[in-house]
Design a protein around this motif. Sequence first.
Motif, short mmCIF file in Angstrom:
data_model
loop_
_atom_site.label_atom_id
_atom_site.label_comp_id
_atom_site.label_asym_id
_atom_site.label_seq_id
_atom_site.Cartn_x
_atom_site.Cartn_y
_atom_site.Cartn_z
N VAL A 51 -4.78 21.88 5.98
CA VAL A 51 -3.60 21.01 5.96
C VAL A 51 -3.18 20.90 4.51
O VAL A 51 -3.94 20.45 3.66
N LYS A 53 -0.89 19.12 1.82
CA LYS A 53 -0.09 17.91 1.66
C LYS A 53 0.92 18.16 0.55
O LYS A 53 0.53 18.56 -0.53
N PHE A 55 3.53 16.29 -1.78
CA PHE A 55 4.08 15.01 -2.23
C PHE A 55 5.45 15.29 -2.79
O PHE A 55 5.59 15.96 -3.79
N MET A 174 1.99 18.72 5.54
CA MET A 174 2.29 17.31 5.78
C MET A 174 3.14 16.84 4.59
O MET A 174 2.74 17.02 3.45
N GLU A 207 -9.72 11.21 -9.20
CA GLU A 207 -10.07 11.41 -7.81
C GLU A 207 -8.92 11.02 -6.91
O GLU A 207 -8.20 10.08 -7.16
N GLY A 208 -8.81 11.74 -5.81
CA GLY A 208 -7.92 11.35 -4.73
C GLY A 208 -6.49 11.12 -5.16
O GLY A 208 -5.88 11.90 -5.89
N LEU A 209 -5.94 10.01 -4.67
CA LEU A 209 -4.53 9.76 -4.91
C LEU A 209 -4.25 9.37 -6.35
O LEU A 209 -3.11 9.43 -6.79
N ALA A 210 -5.28 8.98 -7.09
CA ALA A 210 -5.05 8.68 -8.50
C ALA A 210 -4.56 9.92 -9.22
O ALA A 210 -3.89 9.82 -10.26
N VAL A 560 -2.35 2.40 -2.50
CA VAL A 560 -1.13 2.86 -1.85
C VAL A 560 -1.19 2.50 -0.37
O VAL A 560 -2.24 2.18 0.16
N LYS A 561 -0.02 2.56 0.27
CA LYS A 561 0.01 2.43 1.72
C LYS A 561 0.99 3.44 2.27
O LYS A 561 1.94 3.84 1.59
N PHE A 562 0.76 3.83 3.49
CA PHE A 562 1.56 4.88 4.10
C PHE A 562 2.30 4.35 5.30
O PHE A 562 1.83 3.48 6.02
N LEU A 575 5.43 11.27 5.97
CA LEU A 575 4.89 9.95 5.65
C LEU A 575 5.61 9.44 4.42
O LEU A 575 6.03 10.20 3.57
N ASN A 580 0.90 -0.42 -3.02
CA ASN A 580 0.34 -1.65 -2.50
C ASN A 580 0.05 -2.55 -3.70
O ASN A 580 -0.82 -2.23 -4.50
N LEU B 91 -4.35 3.23 11.17
CA LEU B 91 -3.66 4.51 11.09
C LEU B 91 -4.62 5.50 10.47
O LEU B 91 -5.11 5.27 9.37
N ILE B 93 -5.13 9.36 9.23
CA ILE B 93 -4.42 10.59 8.91
C ILE B 93 -5.45 11.58 8.39
O ILE B 93 -6.13 11.31 7.40
N SER B 95 -7.24 14.27 6.44
CA SER B 95 -7.21 14.73 5.05
C SER B 95 -6.51 13.76 4.09
O SER B 95 -6.43 14.04 2.91
N GLN B 99 -5.93 3.81 7.15
CA GLN B 99 -5.20 2.63 6.68
C GLN B 99 -5.28 1.53 7.72
O GLN B 99 -5.07 1.76 8.89
N THR B 111 -2.24 -4.70 3.71
CA THR B 111 -2.66 -3.33 4.00
C THR B 111 -3.82 -2.93 3.13
O THR B 111 -3.86 -3.27 1.95
N PHE B 113 -5.97 0.72 2.26
CA PHE B 113 -6.02 2.15 2.51
C PHE B 113 -7.31 2.70 1.91
O PHE B 113 -7.63 2.43 0.77
N GLU B 115 -9.36 6.22 1.11
CA GLU B 115 -9.16 7.66 1.07
C GLU B 115 -10.23 8.39 1.85
O GLU B 115 -11.35 7.93 1.96
#
Lengths: 628, 188
Positions: A51, A53, A55, A174, A207-210, A560-562, A575, A580, B91, B93, B95, B99, B111, B113, B115
């Motif tokens: 998958v 992603k 952004f 995605m 890491e991750g979304l950071a 963050v929130k989705f 998405l 947040n 929720l 998702i 990968s 959330q 909320t 989230f 990871e």
Amino acid sequence: MGLGSRGAAAAGLGAASAAVRPGPPDAVRHPVPTPPPKGAARASSRPHGMVVKAFFPTCCASADSGLLVGRWVPEQSSAVVLAVVHFPFIPIQVKELLAQVHQAGRVGLAVLGTWCHRRQEAEERLGPFLEGLGAIFSHEPWLQLCRERTSGLWSCKATRQQGPTRPGVKDQVMLVFYDQRQVLLSQLHPPAALPDRQAGDATASAEGLAAVFDTVARSEALFRSDCFDEGPVRLSHWQSEGVEASILAELAKRASGPVCLLLACLLSLISAARTCRVFKLRPLSFIWSKLSVCGQLGHRLEQLALVFSTQKAESPAQLMRKANVLVSVLLDVALGLALLSWLHGKDRIGQLAEALVPVADHVAEALQHLLQWLMGAPAGLKMNRALDQVLGRFFLYHLHLWISYVHLLSPFIEHILWHVGLSACLGLTVALSTLSDIIALLTFHIYCFYVYGARLYCLKICGLSSLWRLFRGKKWNVLRQRVDSCSYDLDQLFIGTLLFTVLLFLLPTTALYYLVFTLLRLLVVAVQGLIHLLVDLVNSLPLYSLGLRLCRPYRLAAGVKFRVLEHEAGRPLRLLMQINPLPYGRVVHAYRLPSCGCHPTHSWGSLCRKLFFGELIYPWRQRGDKQD
Amino acid sequence: MEDEQSFSDICGGRLALQRRYYSPSCREFCLSCPRLSLRSLTAVTCTVWLAAYGLFTLCENSMILSAAIFITLLGLLGYLHFVKIDQETLLIIDSLGIQMTSSYASGKESTTFIEMGKVKDVVINEAIYMQKVIYYLCILLKDPVEPHGISQVVPVFQSTKPRLDCLIEVYRSCQEILAHQKAASASP
């Protein structure tokens, strides 16, 4: 390849022709995947491809067709799109721009794919042309995002040069939309630990979304040129909606340099004057350390020196701290001035001064009544008459002296109060500290009584404990710090036992006086403690951070929130990523300013122990005081 | 694809579970609690006002009555904004992460989230709650220091507290997605 020369000649939109070679042969798939048959959604034959992603910034959703520029994060198989490069462009210049940004921000950008914003079926010939661009800017995987102008439907695919080993497996894409401006300006809490600045061309390994936040923050150099600029490369990003700048902010930035320099010099002069005078004279330095006003003033001076220092703030946390201190000082001074105007209006100072001496008299009278009560039979207890009279008369005389001194001062009180009231213009905290000091000075006699009572009681307890040991035939070995047995002579035992009995029977009287005066002292300490708590609150509350959280919640991000956007079968999953914000409690916790440091140093247990044994309690120890 | 089913919570109240399958890799579960009932609201208001009236007859101070009205209003607003949860949503998702959203009766949403890199597993655990033993769904987070350890247990659906049958439905769906995620991360 024919494609290469076409690219070098600044290919235009209308130049696509049938001679354009399509992209990689084996990985081309139908741009719109057929919707899966109903009921097979939960079947076990789901595609098990990767998958990817993507952004995508929301500001680029309405941009014209072009190339996608951004960063590919292989660990999370996500592509962070930062901008769209429009036609016409020269590939060399695009690569140069990316190299420049890489040098400025140490973030490895690349061309990730193509973006196609087209009318229905009108620019069909653009499709193969865009696929061909994959040969010039090779990137693994190559993204192809497409949006129809009229219906607003999205489609995307990710193709790889080396096809996946298992046939019939495809990469799903995605789409995650994000607001570029908000992500650029926000700070994550807790801050992701970033590698050293000196690490060669190592890009951020957050890491991750950071990683998304980090990428956007480091690519500031990319956002400087725009699609409306005359530069070689035309980009679309968040600044395309209009470059943001404020004249006031720019002027303030220019003016802050010399102003800071001037104020820093002034402050250094004041602190130099303070340090040279204080340590010279002994009684002055003693008074200085006892008054809480001086502590508060020193604290404020330190804070102001921090704010107006000519060094630039290194990290966002330091910048926030400076801003918090500045706002706190401004609010303090504003409240102080309001208090000052209230005090000096309608001759309130005069009224206060007139009320002060009668109040002091009233308190003294109340104390006299209390002592008369103690000298009689307080609460029905029978006291030792002689000791009672001695102690009672001693305290009464002390009280009489105190009242005479207060009456001596009474003509000057109004002037003193007027001048001290002026200190409120330095801030509300200074005014409150002055109030606390005035209370301490006015209740000095209670403090004296407490000290006398405590010392007497302490002596008595010491005597009792050592004579109790004698009573049992033991003694305290100072060398070995323990209780040892000891043989006493008969006359020693006799005297010891006599003294023990005398002290024991006099204990209730002394204990009662000690109890009463300790309670009074604790009452005064409690009032002073409340005032200090209020001062602490004004000192340490991070008002700028709280205001920022209220007005610009995206600046302080907890995460963050989705939100899942409208989804049609067969279309990619879309998405929306929003910030947040940090809850208020965590804002205060993270950005709390350090307070004056005058905290009570005792726990409840040690306080009770000290009270029981008659040791003196000093509720506030200033920083740097020797422990008694 | 949307579908709604009704379950009950540990106290016997009715819950509605809405499942939305956006795609094979993205699913949403929405549990709704029963709304604030008029009966309990009236009962509380009447009690407070009767108590205030009783105090008023003792003290003859009309401030008590206005204070009681104030307290009732503020208390109701505070309850709706901070305490009463209308809906809890999960929720998941593939990968990206998991959330959890709680929507309060006043419209506020809070909320969290997590990871996917931090999620170790989703399990159903037992707990002793007052005088009952209940089942709850929780997310286990990985420990950054120890590869096989668990740093935190995050319970899900804490206010709605559904029963085991509902939890099993949610658990199965989550495990499908997590299995897919593990397969994807294991393959090179």
